[in-house]
Design a protein around this motif. Structure first.
Motif, PDB file in Angstrom:
ATOM      1  N   TRP A  26       0.830  -1.209   0.000  1.00  0.00           N
ATOM      2  CA  TRP A  26       0.000   0.000   0.000  1.00  0.00           C
ATOM      3  C   TRP A  26       0.861   1.254   0.000  1.00  0.00           C
ATOM      4  CZ3 TRP A  26      -4.731   0.963  -1.335  1.00  0.00           C
ATOM      5  CH2 TRP A  26      -5.302   2.181  -0.998  1.00  0.00           C
ATOM      6  N   PHE A  48      -5.389   1.982   4.693  1.00  0.00           N
ATOM      7  CA  PHE A  48      -4.524   0.908   5.170  1.00  0.00           C
ATOM      8  C   PHE A  48      -4.760   0.667   6.659  1.00  0.00           C
ATOM      9  CE2 PHE A  48      -0.545  -0.460   7.158  1.00  0.00           C
ATOM     10  CZ  PHE A  48      -0.288  -1.614   6.442  1.00  0.00           C
ATOM     11  N   TYR A 102     -11.273  -1.179   0.293  1.00  0.00           N
ATOM     12  CA  TYR A 102      -9.947  -1.649   0.684  1.00  0.00           C
ATOM     13  C   TYR A 102      -9.878  -1.934   2.183  1.00  0.00           C
ATOM     14  CZ  TYR A 102      -4.923  -2.246   0.684  1.00  0.00           C
ATOM     15  OH  TYR A 102      -3.655  -2.773   0.803  1.00  0.00           O
TER      16      TYR A 102
END
Length: 130
Positions: A26, A48, A102
Motif C-alpha cells: 500500500w 490501510f 480496501y
C-alpha cells in the motif's frame, strides 16, 4: 492425513501468506493515489489503517468460524473478500468508498486469510511446536 499431503498443505499456507502480504505494498500506491484523486497522504493512509484494524477483528472471527467449519470455507471467503476489496478499491472515487472496499472488505479477507494457515498448520504439525 498422510505426511506428504500435509507438506503440500504447508506449501499452500506459505503461498497464502505471501499473497496476503501484498497489503504491505500500500505504501507504494499511497502517493500516486493521493496525487491522482487530490486526497492527502493521511487520508489515503487511513484506508490501510482501517484494513489492518479490520484484519484483527476478522482473524478473531475467522478462528471461531474455523472451529465450526474447518479451514476451506474460511480460506475461500478470504480469497473472495480480499480479491473483491482490492479490485473494487480501484474504482473508488471518494474516500468512504476507498475505506469500505480496501479497508473493510479487503481487510476482512486479510484477517480470514491470515488465520487459516497459522491455525491449521499448528494443528497439523504438532511435532514442530515448541
Amino acid at each position: 492425513m498422510t505426511t506428504q499431503n500435509r507438506w503440500l498443505i504447508a506449501a499452500a499456507g506459505v503461498v497464502m501468506q505471501i499473497a496476503f502480504g501484498a497489503v504491505y505494498a500500500w505504501s507504494v500506491f499511497r502517493i500516486p493515489l493521493s496525487q491522482a484523486r487530490g486526497w492527502t497522504i493521511a487520508e489515503v493512509t487511513a484506508a490501510f489503517e482501517v484494513a489492518i484494524f479490520v484484519l484483527g477483528l476478522a482473524a478473531f472471527a475467522g478462528g471461531l468460524w474455523m472451529k465450526r467449519s474447518g479451514p476451506r470455507p474460511v480460506a475461500l471467503a478470504a480469497a473472495v473478500l480480499y480479491g473483491l476489496g482490492t479490485m473494487l478499491s480501484g474504482t473508488a472515487h471518494d474516500l468512504s468508498t476507498l475505506y469500505l472496499t480496501y479497508g473493510v472488505i479487503g481487510g476482512a479477507g486479510l484477517g480470514l486469510g491470515y488465520i487459516v494457515p497459522i491455525a491449521t498448520l499448528v494443528r497439523w504439525f504438532p511435532d514442530s511446536a515448541a
